[in-house]
Design an enzyme around this catalytic site. Structure first.
Site, PDB file in Angstrom:
ATOM      1  N   HIS A 205      35.356  42.981  54.661  1.00 18.45           N
ATOM      2  CA  HIS A 205      35.558  43.456  53.285  1.00 18.45           C
ATOM      3  C   HIS A 205      34.394  43.149  52.340  1.00 18.45           C
ATOM      4  O   HIS A 205      34.367  43.622  51.215  1.00 18.45           O
ATOM      5  CB  HIS A 205      36.835  42.859  52.686  1.00 18.45           C
TER       6      HIS A 205
HETATM    7  C1  UD1 Z   1      37.313  40.365  46.042  1.00 21.34           C
HETATM    8  C2  UD1 Z   1      36.299  39.258  45.796  1.00 21.34           C
HETATM    9  C3  UD1 Z   1      35.905  38.609  47.093  1.00 21.34           C
HETATM   10  C4  UD1 Z   1      37.113  38.151  47.870  1.00 21.34           C
HETATM   11  C5  UD1 Z   1      38.064  39.323  48.045  1.00 21.34           C
HETATM   12  C6  UD1 Z   1      39.318  38.883  48.762  1.00 21.34           C
HETATM   13  C7  UD1 Z   1      34.794  39.637  43.907  1.00 21.34           C
HETATM   14  C8  UD1 Z   1      33.411  39.954  43.517  1.00 21.34           C
HETATM   15  N1  UD1 Z   1      35.081  39.783  45.201  1.00 21.34           N
HETATM   16  O1  UD1 Z   1      36.667  41.387  46.767  1.00 21.34           O
HETATM   17  O2  UD1 Z   1      35.100  37.481  46.821  1.00 21.34           O
HETATM   18  O3  UD1 Z   1      36.710  37.650  49.126  1.00 21.34           O
HETATM   19  O4  UD1 Z   1      38.419  39.846  46.761  1.00 21.34           O
HETATM   20  O5  UD1 Z   1      40.002  39.985  49.300  1.00 21.34           O
HETATM   21  O6  UD1 Z   1      35.583  39.263  43.080  1.00 21.34           O
HETATM   22  N2  UD1 Z   1      41.471  47.644  45.774  1.00 21.34           N
HETATM   23  C9  UD1 Z   1      42.630  48.334  46.013  1.00 21.34           C
HETATM   24  N3  UD1 Z   1      43.796  47.643  45.980  1.00 21.34           N
HETATM   25  C10 UD1 Z   1      43.846  46.306  45.737  1.00 21.34           C
HETATM   26  C11 UD1 Z   1      42.648  45.614  45.508  1.00 21.34           C
HETATM   27  C12 UD1 Z   1      41.457  46.301  45.543  1.00 21.34           C
HETATM   28  O7  UD1 Z   1      42.630  49.544  46.218  1.00 21.34           O
HETATM   29  O8  UD1 Z   1      44.941  45.726  45.718  1.00 21.34           O
HETATM   30  C13 UD1 Z   1      40.189  48.368  45.734  1.00 21.34           C
HETATM   31  C14 UD1 Z   1      39.604  48.279  44.324  1.00 21.34           C
HETATM   32  O9  UD1 Z   1      40.085  49.272  43.498  1.00 21.34           O
HETATM   33  C15 UD1 Z   1      38.130  48.378  44.605  1.00 21.34           C
HETATM   34  C16 UD1 Z   1      37.991  47.740  45.984  1.00 21.34           C
HETATM   35  O10 UD1 Z   1      39.269  47.739  46.583  1.00 21.34           O
HETATM   36  O11 UD1 Z   1      37.724  49.701  44.661  1.00 21.34           O
HETATM   37  C17 UD1 Z   1      37.403  46.368  45.901  1.00 21.34           C
HETATM   38  O12 UD1 Z   1      38.266  45.491  45.176  1.00 21.34           O
HETATM   39  P1  UD1 Z   1      37.703  44.283  44.285  1.00 21.34           P
HETATM   40  O13 UD1 Z   1      38.841  43.521  43.736  1.00 21.34           O
HETATM   41  O14 UD1 Z   1      36.676  44.782  43.343  1.00 21.34           O
HETATM   42  O15 UD1 Z   1      36.902  43.357  45.296  1.00 21.34           O
HETATM   43  P2  UD1 Z   1      37.240  42.872  46.773  1.00 21.34           P
HETATM   44  O16 UD1 Z   1      36.397  43.642  47.696  1.00 21.34           O
HETATM   45  O17 UD1 Z   1      38.702  42.856  47.050  1.00 21.34           O
END
Ligand code: UD1
Length: 359
Positions: A205
């Site tokens: 991820h």
């Molecule tokens: C975040 C943390 C990372 C951690 C990870 C745990 C930061 C910079 N990164 O990364 O350190 O290891 O969480 O999982 O804070 N999304 C969904 N549904 C959700 C959550 C996210 O669709 O429930 C999508 C978001 O809309 C986005 C992408 O996934 O497009 C990334 O989500 P984001 O929360 O920005 O960062 P993570 O990759 O989850």
């Protein structure tokens, strides 16, 4: 009168870390729980609250998605407003996500004592968004709760020597509390028709691996070539790229939705190998005695590598294949992450410093 601690969480690993600490703090403090909304899908958020019997957040700010700057900025604005509406004696943040940094900045700018759990971790790779979040959060924290001696040394290198407490790792507390419950309640192995040792568990991820199609394709190609079944619960951002690339899984790869905490513990405990770019899973695999192949070039959890249970391979197919087929840990595990009572130690320190005013 009890002091108010405001806990700020937002992303999946923070729910795991906060659960044992909140349980430990509850007799002595009023806890106000803010969920930034960074993770919002049921399988990324609510399932963890249910399994670990955490109470619902007092405030859910609903801030998920967006660029890093936008997400962090919106969280800062809303956390600041929320802190102004409650009386906070201390703000507690966890790990290294954008929710961590936003909570830390809001507390520091409001002049509220800030406690950082999982302080002092460094990958020394400033291209990682998490590294920026860690460094900045540590530099504005008053209580720096470090999981390891290496973390304490990392802080000293940056001139931070006050307010540091090596308490061990709260994820070990969480694992000890939940593993037997997971063994009783999780049906995941039966549901998937799997047995101990007949599959490897993969997760991917990190931005470095999911924003660059070439890196992700290299990983998927490596998984396809491994002589084992691969169970791959897919984070939403990774699924997005897989779909955009039009990649179709090979017969040995089973793609799943993200798993809850009980299922992921059971899947880790019974895997023949863990392939991951997650920080938490590098530790959990060590604690569960399962070898870990880390799909990154560097790690914050360096002691798992020097103990011989974690191999850093990046995304190179032949390095992954080579590690999987010819590398096995040769020694037992040392107690690197404390004694399972880190949350209790955090409680004792906060009682002494905040409640009894010895700060
Ligand atoms: C975040 C943390 C990372 C951690 C990870 C745990 C930061 C910079 N990164 O990364 O350190 O290891 O969480 O999982 O804070 N999304 C969904 N549904 C959700 C959550 C996210 O669709 O429930 C999508 C978001 O809309 C986005 C992408 O996934 O497009 C990334 O989500 P984001 O929360 O920005 O960062 P993570 O990759 O989850």
């Amino acid at each position: 009168m009890k002091k108010n601690i405001v806990t700020i969480v937002g992303a999946r690993p923070q729910f795991v870390k906060a659960a044992p600490v909140s349980r430990a703090l509850s007799p002595d403090f009023n806890e106000i729980l803010i969920h930034t909304g960074q993770h919002y899908d049921y399988g990324m958020s609510e399932v963890f609250f249910r399994e670990m019997e955490m109470r619902s957040p007092d405030f859910n700010l609903g801030i998920g998605g967006g660029s890093h700057g936008e997400q962090t900025g919106r969280m800062l604005i809303e956390v600041e407003k929320t802190l102004a509406a409650v009386h906070a004696d201390c703000v507690l943040v966890y790990g290294d996500t954008n929710s961590t940094l936003a909570g830390a900045l809001a507390a520091a700018k409001a002049g509220i004592q800030l406690a950082h759990v999982e302080s002092g971790l460094r990958s020394y790779n400033r291209a990682m968004p998490e590294e920026i979040n860690r460094v900045l959060t540590d530099h504005v924290s008053n209580f720096l709760f470090c999981p390891t001696d290496v973390a304490v040394e990392n802080l000293a290198k940056e001139g931070i020597t006050d307010g540091i407490f090596q308490v061990g790792d709260v994820m070990y507390d969480a694992l000890l509390h939940n593993l037997s419950l997971a063994r009783q309640r999780s049906q995941v192995l039966t549901q998937l028709g799997l047995k101990k040792g007949d599959y490897a568990l993969a997760t991917v991820h990190r931005a470095a691996n999911t924003d660059d199609p070439q890196r992700l394709l290299s990983l998927l190609d490596a998984f396809r070539s491994l002589p084992t079944r691969i169970v791959f619960p897919v984070h939403p951002r990774t699924r997005g790229l897989i779909e955009r690339l039009g990649w179709k899984p090979a017969p040995n790869i089973l793609l799943l939705e993200p798993l809850g905490y009980f299922d992921i513990l059971i899947m880790q405990e019974n895997a023949n190998c863990i392939l991951t770019d997650s920080g938490g899973m590098q530790k959990e695999s060590y604690l569960l005695g399962v070898r870990c192949i880390t799909l990154r070039e560097e790690t914050e959890w360096v002691e798992t590598v020097s103990a011989g249970w974690n191999k850093l391979v990046g995304v190179d197919k032949s390095a992954i294949l080579d590690a999987f087929t010819s590398w096995h840990p040769s020694s037992g595990q040392l107690p690197l992450y404390g004694d399972g009572h880190s949350s209790e130690k955090i409680r004792e320190i906060l009682v002494e410093k905040l409640q009894n005013g010895k700060w």
